[in-house]
Design a protein around this motif. Structure first.
Motif, PDB file in Angstrom:
ATOM      1  N   ALA A 166      56.999  94.388 -22.913  1.00  0.00           N
ATOM      2  CA  ALA A 166      58.829  95.050 -24.025  1.00  0.00           C
ATOM      3  C   ALA A 166      58.705  95.755 -23.999  1.00  0.00           C
ATOM      4  N   ALA A 167      57.436  96.456 -24.779  1.00  0.00           N
ATOM      5  CA  ALA A 167      57.452  98.532 -24.914  1.00  0.00           C
ATOM      6  C   ALA A 167      57.562  99.328 -23.905  1.00  0.00           C
ATOM      7  N   SER A 168      57.180  98.886 -22.824  1.00  0.00           N
ATOM      8  CA  SER A 168      56.737 100.023 -21.150  1.00  0.00           C
ATOM      9  C   SER A 168      57.662  99.557 -19.660  1.00  0.00           C
ATOM     10  N   GLY A 169      57.605  98.240 -20.089  1.00  0.00           N
ATOM     11  CA  GLY A 169      58.763  97.544 -19.059  1.00  0.00           C
ATOM     12  C   GLY A 169      57.353  97.410 -17.429  1.00  0.00           C
ATOM     13  N   ARG A 170      55.455  97.675 -18.162  1.00  0.00           N
ATOM     14  CA  ARG A 170      54.759  97.431 -17.470  1.00  0.00           C
ATOM     15  C   ARG A 170      53.645  96.016 -17.348  1.00  0.00           C
ATOM     16  N   LEU A 171      53.669  95.537 -16.007  1.00  0.00           N
ATOM     17  CA  LEU A 171      53.298  94.003 -16.842  1.00  0.00           C
ATOM     18  C   LEU A 171      51.024  94.256 -16.548  1.00  0.00           C
ATOM     19  N   ALA A 172      50.617  94.407 -17.751  1.00  0.00           N
ATOM     20  CA  ALA A 172      49.320  95.049 -17.558  1.00  0.00           C
ATOM     21  C   ALA A 172      48.251  93.660 -17.742  1.00  0.00           C
ATOM     22  N   ALA A 173      48.717  92.485 -17.367  1.00  0.00           N
ATOM     23  CA  ALA A 173      47.700  91.949 -16.674  1.00  0.00           C
ATOM     24  C   ALA A 173      46.489  91.750 -16.439  1.00  0.00           C
ATOM     25  N   PRO A 174      45.179  91.714 -16.573  1.00  0.00           N
ATOM     26  CA  PRO A 174      44.339  92.509 -15.330  1.00  0.00           C
ATOM     27  C   PRO A 174      44.002  91.707 -14.494  1.00  0.00           C
ATOM     28  N   THR A 175      44.362  90.653 -14.071  1.00  0.00           N
ATOM     29  CA  THR A 175      43.518  89.805 -13.246  1.00  0.00           C
ATOM     30  C   THR A 175      44.673  88.334 -13.077  1.00  0.00           C
ATOM     31  N   PRO A 176      44.251  87.197 -11.404  1.00  0.00           N
ATOM     32  CA  PRO A 176      45.591  86.827 -11.468  1.00  0.00           C
ATOM     33  C   PRO A 176      45.399  85.370 -12.276  1.00  0.00           C
ATOM     34  N   GLU A 177      44.137  85.366 -13.101  1.00  0.00           N
ATOM     35  CA  GLU A 177      44.762  84.067 -14.370  1.00  0.00           C
ATOM     36  C   GLU A 177      44.784  84.984 -15.573  1.00  0.00           C
ATOM     37  N   ALA A 178      45.175  85.688 -15.583  1.00  0.00           N
ATOM     38  CA  ALA A 178      45.814  86.125 -16.933  1.00  0.00           C
ATOM     39  C   ALA A 178      46.914  86.554 -17.181  1.00  0.00           C
ATOM     40  N   LEU A 179      47.488  87.205 -15.732  1.00  0.00           N
ATOM     41  CA  LEU A 179      48.878  86.578 -15.374  1.00  0.00           C
ATOM     42  C   LEU A 179      49.078  85.146 -15.220  1.00  0.00           C
ATOM     43  N   MET A 180      48.194  84.484 -14.314  1.00  0.00           N
ATOM     44  CA  MET A 180      48.726  82.745 -14.944  1.00  0.00           C
ATOM     45  C   MET A 180      49.266  82.787 -16.696  1.00  0.00           C
ATOM     46  N   ARG A 181      48.224  82.947 -17.106  1.00  0.00           N
ATOM     47  CA  ARG A 181      48.452  82.577 -18.478  1.00  0.00           C
ATOM     48  C   ARG A 181      49.307  83.097 -19.284  1.00  0.00           C
ATOM     49  N   SER A 182      49.033  84.153 -18.904  1.00  0.00           N
ATOM     50  CA  SER A 182      50.445  84.714 -19.842  1.00  0.00           C
ATOM     51  C   SER A 182      52.149  84.407 -19.532  1.00  0.00           C
TER      52      SER A 182
ATOM     53  N   ASP B 264      40.466  89.243  -2.537  1.00  0.00           N
ATOM     54  CA  ASP B 264      40.347  90.570  -1.588  1.00  0.00           C
ATOM     55  C   ASP B 264      40.238  91.151  -3.071  1.00  0.00           C
ATOM     56  N   ALA B 265      40.854  92.342  -3.022  1.00  0.00           N
ATOM     57  CA  ALA B 265      41.155  93.200  -4.301  1.00  0.00           C
ATOM     58  C   ALA B 265      42.472  92.996  -5.014  1.00  0.00           C
ATOM     59  N   ASP B 266      43.045  92.566  -4.294  1.00  0.00           N
ATOM     60  CA  ASP B 266      45.116  92.884  -4.118  1.00  0.00           C
ATOM     61  C   ASP B 266      45.463  91.706  -4.314  1.00  0.00           C
ATOM     62  N   HIS B 267      44.343  90.163  -3.623  1.00  0.00           N
ATOM     63  CA  HIS B 267      44.721  89.032  -3.675  1.00  0.00           C
ATOM     64  C   HIS B 267      44.521  87.816  -3.984  1.00  0.00           C
ATOM     65  N   GLY B 268      45.002  86.626  -5.119  1.00  0.00           N
ATOM     66  CA  GLY B 268      44.670  86.043  -5.874  1.00  0.00           C
ATOM     67  C   GLY B 268      44.914  84.275  -5.935  1.00  0.00           C
ATOM     68  N   THR B 269      44.016  83.474  -6.378  1.00  0.00           N
ATOM     69  CA  THR B 269      44.371  82.466  -6.247  1.00  0.00           C
ATOM     70  C   THR B 269      44.285  81.823  -7.385  1.00  0.00           C
TER      71      THR B 269
ATOM     72  N   ASN C 221      50.689  98.217  -6.837  1.00  0.00           N
ATOM     73  CA  ASN C 221      50.316  99.130  -7.526  1.00  0.00           C
ATOM     74  C   ASN C 221      49.809  98.855  -9.219  1.00  0.00           C
ATOM     75  N   GLY C 222      48.581  98.238  -8.774  1.00  0.00           N
ATOM     76  CA  GLY C 222      48.025  98.209  -9.913  1.00  0.00           C
ATOM     77  C   GLY C 222      48.268  96.966 -11.082  1.00  0.00           C
ATOM     78  N   GLU C 223      49.894  96.630 -10.280  1.00  0.00           N
ATOM     79  CA  GLU C 223      49.635  95.380 -11.621  1.00  0.00           C
ATOM     80  C   GLU C 223      50.410  94.003 -10.079  1.00  0.00           C
ATOM     81  N   TRP C 224      49.426  92.752 -11.280  1.00  0.00           N
ATOM     82  CA  TRP C 224      49.820  91.835 -10.914  1.00  0.00           C
ATOM     83  C   TRP C 224      50.996  91.067 -10.579  1.00  0.00           C
ATOM     84  N   PHE C 225      51.417  90.269 -10.304  1.00  0.00           N
ATOM     85  CA  PHE C 225      52.580  89.515  -9.338  1.00  0.00           C
ATOM     86  C   PHE C 225      52.586  88.384  -9.580  1.00  0.00           C
ATOM     87  N   TYR C 226      52.846  87.728  -9.776  1.00  0.00           N
ATOM     88  CA  TYR C 226      53.326  85.498  -9.111  1.00  0.00           C
ATOM     89  C   TYR C 226      53.777  85.308  -7.919  1.00  0.00           C
TER      90      TYR C 226
END
Length: 137
Positions: A27-43, A90-95, A121-126
């Motif tokens: 909300a503040a920066s437009g950046r997705l900061a979740a550090p892992t696929p699991e953190a992004l999925m939970r968020s 690998d460093a850029d793909h997760g499940t 670019n350092g951000e995880w996406f579903y």
């Protein structure tokens, strides 16, 4: 949500110390900061519970993102999230394999999915997921 309420993702942490920080950063920066696929999925689960559609759309990879997310169905109640497994290919793909439970119109629903995530670019996406999938290789 207040600082003391538990996070909807089921981590037992307060919302602000868990998924709330990823929602606030976006909300503040437009950046997705979740550090892992699991953190992004939970968020993302917490965003569904709290109806944070802008976060859901932003965290969806552009190649599979819908144009719009409609409002949740009236009476929909999210009941819980169970993360079964998560893995990095690998460093850029997760499940992440999870089960999300909900109730609508007196009927219980269960969503079992193996979701795919990519980091750009350092951000995880579903990206997408296989329903009733399994993470075994």
């Amino acid at each position: 949500m207040t600082h003391s309420l538990p996070c909807p993702c089921g981590s037992a942490l307060p919302y602000t110390a868990c998924c709330g920080r990823w929602h606030a950063e976006h909300a503040a920066s437009g950046r997705l900061a979740a550090p892992t696929p699991e953190a992004l999925m939970r968020s993302r689960y917490a965003a569904f519970v709290l109806d944070r559609r802008p976060y859901l759309l932003a965290s969806w990879h552009v190649s599979t993102r819908p144009d719009d997310l409609g409002a949740p169905e009236p009476g929909l109640k999210w009941l819980g999230l169970d993360v079964k497994r998560s893995a990095l290919q690998d460093a850029d793909h997760g499940t992440v394999e999870f089960v999300a439970r909900s109730k609508l119109g007196g009927r219980a629903h269960r969503l079992h999915e193996v979701s795919r995530f990519v980091r750009e670019n350092g951000e995880w996406f579903y990206v997408d997921g296989d329903l009733d999938g399994d993470l075994r290789n």
